[in-house]
Motif scaffolding. Structure first.
Motif, mmCIF file in Angstrom:
data_model
loop_
_atom_site.group_PDB
_atom_site.id
_atom_site.type_symbol
_atom_site.label_atom_id
_atom_site.label_comp_id
_atom_site.label_asym_id
_atom_site.label_seq_id
_atom_site.Cartn_x
_atom_site.Cartn_y
_atom_site.Cartn_z
ATOM 1 N N TRP A 160 20.908 -40.241 -36.642
ATOM 2 C CA TRP A 160 21.972 -40.745 -35.774
ATOM 3 C C TRP A 160 21.943 -40.053 -34.420
ATOM 4 O O TRP A 160 21.248 -40.471 -33.524
ATOM 5 N N PHE A 161 22.709 -38.982 -34.219
ATOM 6 C CA PHE A 161 22.789 -38.350 -32.894
ATOM 7 C C PHE A 161 21.861 -37.157 -32.709
ATOM 8 O O PHE A 161 21.625 -36.745 -31.587
ATOM 9 N N ASN A 162 21.366 -36.562 -33.788
ATOM 10 C CA ASN A 162 20.490 -35.399 -33.707
ATOM 11 C C ASN A 162 21.090 -34.342 -32.764
ATOM 12 O O ASN A 162 20.478 -33.929 -31.777
ATOM 13 N N THR A 163 22.304 -33.903 -33.099
ATOM 14 C CA THR A 163 23.038 -32.999 -32.209
ATOM 15 C C THR A 163 22.389 -31.626 -32.061
ATOM 16 O O THR A 163 22.619 -30.957 -31.053
ATOM 17 N N ALA A 164 21.569 -31.201 -33.014
ATOM 18 C CA ALA A 164 20.881 -29.913 -32.869
ATOM 19 C C ALA A 164 19.919 -29.961 -31.686
ATOM 20 O O ALA A 164 19.789 -28.990 -30.941
ATOM 21 N N LYS A 165 19.272 -31.088 -31.482
ATOM 22 C CA LYS A 165 18.309 -31.236 -30.386
ATOM 23 C C LYS A 165 18.950 -31.816 -29.129
ATOM 24 O O LYS A 165 18.537 -31.485 -28.012
ATOM 25 N N PHE A 166 19.946 -32.669 -29.286
ATOM 26 C CA PHE A 166 20.589 -33.352 -28.156
ATOM 27 C C PHE A 166 22.112 -33.174 -28.251
ATOM 28 O O PHE A 166 22.819 -34.093 -28.675
ATOM 29 N N PRO A 167 22.633 -32.004 -27.878
ATOM 30 C CA PRO A 167 24.052 -31.719 -28.073
ATOM 31 C C PRO A 167 25.003 -32.480 -27.152
ATOM 32 O O PRO A 167 26.182 -32.590 -27.454
ATOM 33 N N GLN A 168 24.482 -33.010 -26.041
ATOM 34 C CA GLN A 168 25.358 -33.681 -25.094
ATOM 35 C C GLN A 168 24.825 -35.046 -24.694
ATOM 36 O O GLN A 168 23.618 -35.252 -24.620
ATOM 37 N N ALA A 169 25.757 -35.941 -24.417
ATOM 38 C CA ALA A 169 25.454 -37.170 -23.690
ATOM 39 C C ALA A 169 25.916 -36.922 -22.262
ATOM 40 O O ALA A 169 26.889 -36.172 -22.052
ATOM 41 N N GLN A 170 25.248 -37.515 -21.291
ATOM 42 C CA GLN A 170 25.605 -37.283 -19.899
ATOM 43 C C GLN A 170 25.567 -38.580 -19.107
ATOM 44 O O GLN A 170 24.733 -39.446 -19.371
ATOM 45 N N PHE A 171 26.466 -38.662 -18.151
ATOM 46 C CA PHE A 171 26.435 -39.745 -17.162
ATOM 47 C C PHE A 171 26.481 -39.099 -15.790
ATOM 48 O O PHE A 171 27.353 -38.271 -15.515
ATOM 49 N N THR A 172 25.537 -39.477 -14.924
ATOM 50 C CA THR A 172 25.505 -38.985 -13.549
ATOM 51 C C THR A 172 25.503 -40.192 -12.627
ATOM 52 O O THR A 172 24.614 -41.047 -12.712
ATOM 53 N N SER A 173 26.492 -40.249 -11.753
ATOM 54 C CA SER A 173 26.627 -41.404 -10.861
ATOM 55 C C SER A 173 25.582 -41.381 -9.758
ATOM 56 O O SER A 173 25.107 -40.326 -9.347
ATOM 57 N N SER A 174 25.270 -42.588 -9.273
ATOM 58 C CA SER A 174 24.397 -42.732 -8.109
ATOM 59 C C SER A 174 25.074 -43.532 -7.004
ATOM 60 O O SER A 174 24.716 -43.392 -5.835
ATOM 61 N N ALA A 175 26.072 -44.349 -7.341
ATOM 62 C CA ALA A 175 26.765 -45.158 -6.331
ATOM 63 C C ALA A 175 28.093 -45.681 -6.863
ATOM 64 O O ALA A 175 28.210 -46.000 -8.047
ATOM 65 N N PHE A 176 29.077 -45.756 -5.972
ATOM 66 C CA PHE A 176 30.368 -46.375 -6.256
ATOM 67 C C PHE A 176 30.501 -47.619 -5.398
ATOM 68 O O PHE A 176 30.045 -47.642 -4.256
#
Length: 190
Positions: A94-110
């Motif tokens: 599923w999420f493999n939190t040991a390897k990928f503890p975070q999800a991230q969103f970084t904006s480029s434009a509004f």
């Protein structure tokens, strides 16, 4: 130093130590915010939510080109409300939190759509996979608080969420609706 030279020097020194009010820092108010999602398992809607998330925000409705947001979600804080299902979510399938503890969103434009509606484009990264997304959102203000809300549809398989036998979309649908309501402080007038 005579009095004539002392007074201007004292005035400059005094004004240099007076703290001028700084621009309000924009902050996420986690206790008043929520991020939830809905999936369908064998056609039945299943609700979940994330308990821990944070954001760095610099939003100015008059200067959208300079506005930015970086959002992080602690994936290990995911819950579906059932201990047996919650125990499966951190696993590699599923999420493999040991390897990928975070999800991230970084904006480029509004982009302003008028009437308190915006679109923010950027990169969404979950489980080592990145996708360009455009997030529709609505912003409202009441007093010093700004509320940002919206729904982001994603495909779970694009982020490798539910691998192996769980990639079968007849068991768990590919479509996921991510809903958010974020309370912010320090945002200027919209």
């Amino acid at each position: 130093m005579n009095v004539r030279h002392f007074m201007p020097a004292l005035l400059v020194a005094t004004l240099g130590t007076v703290a001028l009010p700084a621009a309000a820092q924009q902050k996420l108010l986690p206790a008043q915010s929520s991020i939830s999602f809905e999936i369908r398992q064998m056609g039945v809607p299943v609700q979940g939510h994330f308990k821990k998330f944070d954001a760095q925000i610099n939003f100015d409705a008059a200067k959208l080109a300079a506005s930015k947001v970086h959002f992080t979600v602690d994936i290990a804080s995911t819950t579906l409300g059932a201990p047996e299902m919650d125990a499966e979510l951190p696993k590699p399938t599923w999420f493999n939190t040991a390897k990928f503890p975070q999800a991230q969103f970084t904006s480029s434009a509004f982009k302003s759509l008028g009437g308190g509606k915006y679109e923010v484009s950027g990169k969404l990264a979950i489980k080592g996979q990145s996708q360009d997304v455009t997030v529709p959102l609505t912003m409202t203000q009441a007093g010093a608080a700004t509320t940002v809300s919206g729904v982001l549809p994603i495909k779970r398989l694009a982020f490798r969420i539910g691998e192996g036998d769980w990639a079968d979309t007849s068991m768990v649908a590919d479509d996921v609706q991510v809903r958010f309501k974020l309370a912010l402080s320090g945002v200027g007038k919209l």
